[in-house]
Design an enzyme around this catalytic site. Structure first.
Site, PDB file in Angstrom:
ATOM      1  N   LYS A 165     -30.038  15.336   5.302  1.00  0.00           N
ATOM      2  CA  LYS A 165     -30.341  13.813   4.348  1.00  0.00           C
ATOM      3  C   LYS A 165     -30.497  13.727   3.572  1.00  0.00           C
ATOM      4  O   LYS A 165     -30.376  13.417   2.452  1.00  0.00           O
ATOM      5  CB  LYS A 165     -31.290  13.722   5.927  1.00  0.00           C
ATOM      6  CG  LYS A 165     -30.875  14.242   7.331  1.00  0.00           C
ATOM      7  CD  LYS A 165     -31.386  13.224   8.709  1.00  0.00           C
ATOM      8  CE  LYS A 165     -31.141  13.529   9.919  1.00  0.00           C
ATOM      9  NZ  LYS A 165     -31.943  13.345  11.229  1.00  0.00           N
ATOM     10  N   GLN A 172     -38.894  14.121  11.804  1.00  0.00           N
ATOM     11  CA  GLN A 172     -37.382  14.473  12.670  1.00  0.00           C
ATOM     12  C   GLN A 172     -38.220  15.066  14.179  1.00  0.00           C
ATOM     13  O   GLN A 172     -38.942  15.370  14.104  1.00  0.00           O
ATOM     14  CB  GLN A 172     -36.837  15.908  11.615  1.00  0.00           C
ATOM     15  CG  GLN A 172     -35.689  16.376  12.524  1.00  0.00           C
ATOM     16  CD  GLN A 172     -34.546  16.073  12.186  1.00  0.00           C
ATOM     17  OE1 GLN A 172     -33.801  14.926  11.243  1.00  0.00           O
ATOM     18  NE2 GLN A 172     -33.902  15.848  13.232  1.00  0.00           N
ATOM     19  N   ASP A 179     -34.696   5.049  11.453  1.00  0.00           N
ATOM     20  CA  ASP A 179     -33.561   5.566  12.627  1.00  0.00           C
ATOM     21  C   ASP A 179     -33.620   4.678  13.746  1.00  0.00           C
ATOM     22  O   ASP A 179     -32.977   5.338  14.642  1.00  0.00           O
ATOM     23  CB  ASP A 179     -34.548   6.720  13.292  1.00  0.00           C
ATOM     24  CG  ASP A 179     -33.935   8.214  12.789  1.00  0.00           C
ATOM     25  OD1 ASP A 179     -33.224   8.449  12.089  1.00  0.00           O
ATOM     26  OD2 ASP A 179     -35.356   9.200  12.308  1.00  0.00           O
TER      27      ASP A 179
END
Ligand code: NAD
Length: 299
Positions: A57, A101, A124
Site C-alpha cells: 500500500k 491493518q 478502508d
C-alpha cells in the site's frame, strides 16, 4: 456439450490501468490547487502477511504521487494508546485517509479502533457511518475489496443486471458489503443476491444456481467443479498459503476456488494471485484520492 471460452479477469492488467487513471487524476487535482492525497497506515505487531499488505500500500502511494505515513507499534501496545494515535491522525490536516491493518492483537477491539477513525478519513470503508451510507446508497467510502471487485466487473464491461449472484462468506469487510453492492440499483449491480455462510444448507445447490460466485470463505480450493454451472463468472477473494514442497519457500498462495478444475467451466474467473487482491489496493487508493478532494477547498 456447451463449451464456453474462459476469460481470465486479470487483476494485474486491470489494476495497472486503474492506477494509471488515479495517477493522472491526482496530478490534475494537484495542478488545480488541490492537496496531495496522504494515506496514513498503522501496523501493530509483526505479522508477515500484514507487513506485506501494508508495504505494498505504501509503495502504491509513492507510485501514484500520494504522500504516506507508516506508524509501527509493538504487539503489546494498549488499546488506549492506539486510539490516541488515531485521534492524532484524525486531527492532522495533512492526512486524508487512515488505515489500521487488521488483524489486531486479541487485547485490542477491532470495533473500538474502527469506530475511532474520523468517518471523513475512513478510506478502508469499515466505519459504521461508511457502512450506513453505503446501505442507503449515499456517497460513501466503499470497503476496498468489494469496491475493487466492482471496479473489475466494470473494467470488463460485465453486465450483471438480472444475474443471480451467490456470495459465499459474510464477513463485514468482504462478503456482506459485496452482497449489498451487487444487489444495488447500479452498474455493476442489479443482481439477485444469495448470501451464504457456514450455516447455509445445500451450499452446492445454491452455487449451482449462480451466474456469479463470489468466494470469500478463507478455505483453500473450497469451491469445486461440481458446484459451478457452465458459463458462471467467478470472483475468488481467498488468499490462502498452502504447503508446496516444489517451491523454494515451501509455500504457495491459492484462492478459495479450485482454479485448475473450475476454470474451464467459467466464462470469467479471477486467478490467485493476480486477481482480486490487486484490485483491493485500487479501491483503497480511489477512496484516498476522493478523501483528498473532499479535504481540498476547490470546486
Ligand atoms: P472471514 O474469515 O472473516 O469469514 C469467512 C466467512 O466464510 C464467514 O462468513 C463464514 O460464515 C464463511 N464460511 C466459513 N466456512 C464456511 C462453509 N463451510 N460454508 C460456507 N461459508 C463458510 O472472511 P474474510 O475476512 O472475508 O476472508 C475470506 C478470504 O478472503 C480469506 O482467505 C482472506 O485471506 C481473503 N481476503 C482477501 C482479500 C483481498 O484483498 N483479496 C481481502 C480480505 C480477505
Amino acid at each position: 456439450m456447451y463449451i464456453c471460452a474462459m476469460q481470465l479477469l486479470d487483476g494485474k492488467a486491470t489494476a495497472a490501468h486503474i492506477k494509471e487513471q488515479i495517477k493522472k487524476d491526482t496530478a490534475e487535482h494537484i495542478a488545480k490547487g488541490g492537496k496531495q492525497p496522504h494515506l496514513a497506515a498503522i501496523i501493530v505487531g509483526n505479522n508477515p502477511a500484514s507487513e506485506a499488505y501494508v508495504g505494498s500500500k505504501i509503495r502504491t502511494c509513492e507510485e501514484l504521487g500520494f504522500g504516506s505515513t507508516l506508524k509501527r507499534f509493538e504487539e503489546d501496545i494498549t488499546e488506549e494508546a492506539l486510539l490516541d494515535e488515531i485521534r492524532h491522525m484524525n486531527d492532522n490536516d495533512e492526512i486524508d485517509g487512515i488505515l489500521v491493518q487488521l488483524p489486531l492483537p486479541k487485547h485490542i477491539s477491532d470495533d473500538a479502533v474502527i469506530n475511532a477513525i474520523d468517518p471523513g478519513k475512513d478510506v478502508d470503508g469499515f466505519h459504521p457511518v461508511s457502512t450506513g451510507r453505503m446501505v442507503l446508497g449515499q456517497k460513501a467510502y466503499l470497503p476496498a475489496t468489494p469496491y475493487g471487485m466492482m471496479l473489475m466487473l466494470k473494467h470488463y464491461n460485465i453486465d450483471t443486471k438480472g444475474m443471480h449472484c451467490v456470495v459465499v462468506g459474510r464477513s463485514n469487510i468482504v462478503g456482506t458489503p459485496m452482497a449489498l453492492l451487487m444487489s444495488r440499483n447500479s452498474n455493476p449491480g442489479n443482481a439477485t443476491v444469495t448470501l451464504c455462510h457456514r450455516h447455509t444448507k445445500n451450499l452446492k445447490e445454491h452455487c449451482l444456481q449462480a451466474d456469479i460466485i463470489v468466494a470469500a470463505v478463507g478455505i483453500p480450493k473450497f469451491i469445486t467443479e461440481d458446484m459451478v454451472k457452465e458459463g458462471a463468472i467467478i470472483l475468488d477473494v481467498g488468499i490462502n498459503r498452502i504447503d508446496d514442497p516444489t517451491r523454494k519457500s515451501g509455500k504457495r498462495l491459492v484462492g478459495d476456488v479450485d482454479f485448475d478444475n473450475v476454470k474451464d467451466k467459467c466464462s470469467y474467473i479471477t486467478p490467485v494471485p493476480g486477481g482480486v487482491g490487486l484490485m483491493t489496493i485500487c479501491g483503497l487508493m480511489m477512496n484516498t484520492l476522493e478523501a483528498a478532494k473532499e479535504h481540498s477547498n476547490i470546486d
